[in-house]
Design an enzyme around this catalytic site. Structure first.
Site, short mmCIF file in Angstrom:
data_model
loop_
_atom_site.label_atom_id
_atom_site.label_comp_id
_atom_site.label_asym_id
_atom_site.label_seq_id
_atom_site.Cartn_x
_atom_site.Cartn_y
_atom_site.Cartn_z
N HIS A 1 47.40 37.91 -25.67
CA HIS A 1 48.39 38.99 -25.75
C HIS A 1 49.65 38.48 -26.44
O HIS A 1 50.21 39.15 -27.30
CB HIS A 1 48.79 39.47 -24.34
CG HIS A 1 47.82 40.43 -23.71
ND1 HIS A 1 47.28 41.49 -24.40
CD2 HIS A 1 47.31 40.49 -22.46
CE1 HIS A 1 46.48 42.17 -23.58
NE2 HIS A 1 46.47 41.58 -22.40
N HIS B 1 44.06 44.95 -25.71
CA HIS B 1 42.72 44.99 -25.13
C HIS B 1 41.74 45.59 -26.12
O HIS B 1 42.06 46.55 -26.83
CB HIS B 1 42.75 45.80 -23.83
CG HIS B 1 43.57 45.13 -22.78
ND1 HIS B 1 44.47 45.80 -22.00
CD2 HIS B 1 43.63 43.84 -22.41
CE1 HIS B 1 45.05 44.93 -21.17
NE2 HIS B 1 44.56 43.74 -21.42
N HIS C 1 43.34 34.90 -22.06
CA HIS C 1 43.59 36.34 -22.20
C HIS C 1 45.10 36.59 -22.34
O HIS C 1 45.54 37.30 -23.25
CB HIS C 1 43.03 37.07 -20.97
CG HIS C 1 43.22 38.54 -20.96
ND1 HIS C 1 42.16 39.43 -21.09
CD2 HIS C 1 44.33 39.31 -20.81
CE1 HIS C 1 42.63 40.66 -21.04
NE2 HIS C 1 43.94 40.62 -20.87
N GLU C 2 45.89 36.00 -21.47
CA GLU C 2 47.35 36.24 -21.51
C GLU C 2 47.97 35.61 -22.75
O GLU C 2 48.87 36.18 -23.36
CB GLU C 2 48.01 35.73 -20.22
CG GLU C 2 47.50 36.36 -18.93
CD GLU C 2 47.50 37.90 -18.93
OE1 GLU C 2 48.27 38.50 -19.70
OE2 GLU C 2 46.71 38.49 -18.18
N TYR D 1 37.39 45.02 -20.99
CA TYR D 1 37.11 45.45 -19.62
C TYR D 1 35.65 45.15 -19.28
O TYR D 1 34.78 45.23 -20.13
CB TYR D 1 37.31 46.96 -19.59
CG TYR D 1 37.72 47.52 -18.26
CD1 TYR D 1 39.05 47.70 -17.95
CD2 TYR D 1 36.76 47.90 -17.33
CE1 TYR D 1 39.43 48.24 -16.73
CE2 TYR D 1 37.13 48.44 -16.11
CZ TYR D 1 38.47 48.61 -15.82
OH TYR D 1 38.83 49.14 -14.63
ZN LIG Z 1 45.38 42.03 -20.76
#
Ligand SMILES: [Zn+2]
Ligand SMILES: *[C@@H]1O[C@H](CO)[C@@H](O)[C@H](O)[C@H]1NC(C)=O
Ligand SMILES: *[C@@H]1O[C@H](CO)[C@@H](O)[C@H](O)[C@H]1NC(C)=O
Ligand SMILES: *[C@@H]1O[C@H](CO)[C@@H](O)[C@H](O)[C@H]1NC(C)=O
Length: 395
Positions: free
Chosen positions: A143, A149, A139-140, A196
């Site tokens: 980015h 997101h 996830h990081e 999310y």
């Molecule tokens: Zn994030």
């Protein structure tokens, strides 16, 4: 099919993004959207020239350096998270030599990253004892590659309803949408590693029109995450993630003949260990040493993992192949001459004796460290030995 051990359920049943929020909640650092470093030079989150450059061989090399305080298990975990990018996309994370722009992966205060390439050395925080999970690391890193997101896409209101009444005013900015997000012409992905997940008390994000659709991702990159990276970075890759407990795969067009000059991979990534692959049909051009067309299987997520089945061709159905963990990579390569009907295979996972050994060693840790696992920054540095052991097991 066995259910995972209690502690695996605790962890793997939690959506990656929610876990990041939980860890970062106790950190004092100001982050946008929960885990994005605000940019001094950019008033809003935006990205101009923030992508990593592609080399003439088509590979996008992203240099990185690792925190010297990481132990061997942390390094292994980070490299395994990176290996999936390399297997499925044209992004390669490479150790920094002298490159000006690079990622400095550190155990700082929480799980966070910049959005896109910033210039110079930029920190990606992968805190020991909280963020050392494959999905969080991915996830990081995503980015840092220039992805936001999923639920902040400009078109998100067509796919999810934000339940503002259940979101405290302080948290509302985290649910902002980005009017000029680059959606790459690809569909909204409820199962993105950047999405999310369901929350404990009140649901803050509800899929439309069917509120029962699963949201969030518990394991790692989704097929659509991979497609987006490949589209953004102009990669032509043929790669598929198979993440159900069982399923099947086949060469393109099967049982009709496959095409020349193809190179495809399937990453089987299940939740329980010991993946077993069973070929049901097999018909490949036969060449000496199978240097022409072949199928090759690896015990892990990368082509540098141990080989389980070396280059195989011809028309004899190979024997079953069993991976030692919950990851198996199947590679299918064809050359410019000869074709045949290809292959079809099924896979299953679970049902292993080894599993119980894992569970026995985990239960005492769960009792001893139940608070440190989820409490994030506040007590992250305590019990670091516990954390390492836990993380090593999960990674
Ligand atoms: Zn994030
Ligand atoms: C859920 O609700 C309970 C009781 O209202 C509250 O104490 C708790 O902090 C809430 N948890 C979350 C994650 O919002
Ligand atoms: C991908 O290719 C397009 C068109 O050639 C180009 O504009 C874009 O900058 C490329 N993207 C990257 C990340 O290099
Ligand atoms: C398909 O492959 C087989 C086996 O190599 C070959 O005999 C046949 O001619 C091929 N069919 C077509 C339509 O290319």
């Amino acid at each position: 099919y066995e259910s995972p051990s209690p502690i695996e359920t605790d962890s793997e049943d939690e959506v990656i993004f929610n876990r990041i929020l939980k860890v970062n909640k106790d950190c004092s650092r100001y982050l946008q959207e929960g885990d994005i470093v605000p940019q001094r030079s950019r008033s809003a989150i935006n990205c101009r020239n923030c992508y990593w450059p592609q080399s003439s061989d088509g590979i996008v090399r992203v240099p990185y350096v690792l925190d010297p305080t990481y132990e061997e298990s942390h390094i292994k975990g980070i490299q395994e998270a990176m290996a999936e990018f390399e297997t499925l996309t044209c992004i390669n994370f490479v150790k920094r030599q002298t490159e000006r722009d690079y990622l400095s992966i550190k155990s700082a205060d929480g799980c966070w990253s910049n959005y896109g390439k910033v210039g110079g050395g930029q920190t990606v925080s992968v805190m020991k004892g909280g963020c050392m999970w494959k999905g969080i690391i991915q996830h990081e890193l995503d980015h840092a590659l220039g992805f936001l997101h999923e639920h902040s896409r400009s078109d998100r209101d067509k796919y999810v309803k934000i339940m503002w009444e259940y979101i405290s005013p302080a948290d509302r900015p985290d649910f902002k949408k980005f009017e000029n997000s680059n959606n790459l012409g690809l569909p909204y992905d409820y199962s993105s590693v950047m999405h999310y997940g369901p929350t404990v008390n009140h649901t803050t994000i509800v899929p439309i029109p069917d509120g029962a659709v699963h949201i969030g991702q518990r394991q790692g990159l989704s097929n659509m995450d991979v497609a987006k990276i490949n589209k953004l970075y102009n990669c032509s890759r043929c790669s598929t993630i198979l993440d159900a407990a069982f399923g099947s795969l086949k060469s393109a067009n099967h049982p009709r003949n496959y095409s020349h000059n193809t190179n495809c991979v399937w990453l089987i990534r299940t939740r329980s260990r010991k993946i077993s692959l069973h070929f049901r049909a097999f018909e490949l051009q036969k060449t000496r040493g199978c240097q022409g067309d072949y199928v090759k299987v690896y015990d892990g997520s990368s082509k540098s993992s141990t080989v389980l089945m070396d280059k195989t061709c011809g028309s004899k159905i190979p024997t079953d192949v069993v991976a030692s963990s919950n990851l198996m990579l199947v590679e299918f390569v064809t050359d410019g001459a000869g074709t045949a009907s290809g292959f079809q295979a099924t896979f299953t996972s679970g049902r292993i004796g080894h599993f119980f050994k894992v569970r026995e060693t985990l239960i005492p840790f769960k009792i001893a460290s139940s608070s440190t696992v989820t409490n994030g920054c506040a007590n992250a540095s305590e019990d670091s030995n516990f954390q390492s052991t836990l993380e090593q097991t999960f990674l």
